[in-house]
Write a protein that holds these residues in place. Structure first.
Motif, short mmCIF file in Angstrom:
data_model
loop_
_atom_site.label_atom_id
_atom_site.label_comp_id
_atom_site.label_asym_id
_atom_site.label_seq_id
_atom_site.Cartn_x
_atom_site.Cartn_y
_atom_site.Cartn_z
N ARG A 138 0.82 -1.21 0.00
CA ARG A 138 0.00 0.00 0.00
C ARG A 138 0.85 1.26 0.00
O ARG A 138 0.37 2.32 -0.31
CB ARG A 138 -0.92 0.01 1.22
CG ARG A 138 -2.00 -1.04 1.12
CD ARG A 138 -2.88 -0.95 2.30
NE ARG A 138 -2.25 -1.75 3.35
CZ ARG A 138 -2.63 -1.77 4.60
NH1 ARG A 138 -3.62 -1.02 4.99
NH2 ARG A 138 -2.02 -2.52 5.48
N GLY A 139 2.09 1.15 0.38
CA GLY A 139 2.98 2.29 0.39
C GLY A 139 2.76 3.18 1.59
O GLY A 139 2.12 2.81 2.57
N THR B 93 10.01 15.51 9.17
CA THR B 93 9.40 14.55 8.25
C THR B 93 8.33 13.78 8.98
O THR B 93 8.58 13.16 10.01
CB THR B 93 10.47 13.57 7.71
OG1 THR B 93 11.51 14.32 7.09
CG2 THR B 93 9.86 12.62 6.70
N ASP B 94 7.10 13.84 8.47
CA ASP B 94 5.98 13.07 9.02
C ASP B 94 5.67 11.94 8.04
O ASP B 94 5.48 12.17 6.86
CB ASP B 94 4.74 13.96 9.19
CG ASP B 94 4.93 15.04 10.25
OD1 ASP B 94 5.66 14.78 11.23
OD2 ASP B 94 4.39 16.14 10.07
N VAL B 95 5.57 10.73 8.58
CA VAL B 95 5.29 9.55 7.74
C VAL B 95 3.96 8.97 8.16
O VAL B 95 3.74 8.63 9.32
CB VAL B 95 6.41 8.50 7.88
CG1 VAL B 95 6.09 7.28 7.06
CG2 VAL B 95 7.74 9.09 7.46
N ASP B 96 3.05 8.86 7.18
CA ASP B 96 1.76 8.22 7.40
C ASP B 96 1.82 6.85 6.72
O ASP B 96 1.92 6.76 5.51
CB ASP B 96 0.64 9.07 6.80
CG ASP B 96 -0.73 8.49 7.03
OD1 ASP B 96 -0.89 7.69 7.96
OD2 ASP B 96 -1.65 8.82 6.24
N PRO B 97 1.73 5.75 7.50
CA PRO B 97 1.93 4.42 6.90
C PRO B 97 0.79 3.92 6.05
O PRO B 97 0.65 2.74 5.80
CB PRO B 97 2.16 3.53 8.11
CG PRO B 97 1.50 4.21 9.23
CD PRO B 97 1.58 5.68 8.93
N GLY B 98 -0.06 4.76 5.56
CA GLY B 98 -1.08 4.43 4.60
C GLY B 98 -1.86 3.26 4.94
O GLY B 98 -2.41 2.41 4.56
N THR C 263 5.45 13.56 4.46
CA THR C 263 5.38 15.01 4.34
C THR C 263 6.66 15.58 4.95
O THR C 263 6.99 15.30 6.09
CB THR C 263 4.16 15.56 5.10
OG1 THR C 263 2.99 14.91 4.61
CG2 THR C 263 4.04 17.05 4.92
N ARG C 264 7.35 16.38 4.17
CA ARG C 264 8.62 16.93 4.62
C ARG C 264 8.51 18.45 4.70
O ARG C 264 8.03 19.10 3.77
CB ARG C 264 9.70 16.52 3.64
CG ARG C 264 11.06 16.78 4.13
CD ARG C 264 12.06 16.15 3.19
NE ARG C 264 13.37 16.45 3.71
CZ ARG C 264 14.36 15.63 3.72
NH1 ARG C 264 14.23 14.46 3.19
NH2 ARG C 264 15.51 15.99 4.22
#
Length: 83
Positions: free
Chosen positions: A57-58, A78-83, A62-63
């Motif tokens: 799913r990827g 850097t914010d990572v949303d694990p989808g 957001t950087r």
């Protein structure tokens, strides 16, 4: 994950099928069990390749880069949303 299981089933099935072709243990034909394990191993390998891309799913990243006014240094976030 299923590739390893498929290879294991394939090897055990081939051993039972070709190494002990005429052995019967307590009314169970080991050659038939070998054929079943070989087919199950091949099916596990084929399904693992078929399902390989379906669970990908990827993620969304957001950087944000800003400059701290007090020190003048650059701050990266850097914010990572694990989808």
């Amino acid at each position: 994950m299923y590739i390893g299981l498929g290879i294991f089933l394939l090897v055990v099935g081939a051993i039972l099928l070709f190494a002990v072709p005429s052995a019967v243990v307590a009314g169970v034909n080991l050659s038939v069990i070998g054929i079943i394990l070989v087919i199950a191993g091949l099916l596990a390998i084929v399904l693992s390749f078929a399902m390989r891309g379906r669970n990908n799913r990827g993620y969304t990243a957001t950087r944000q880069s800003t400059v701290d006014p007090a020190t003048g240094t650059r701050v990266d976030r850097t914010d990572v949303d694990p989808g």
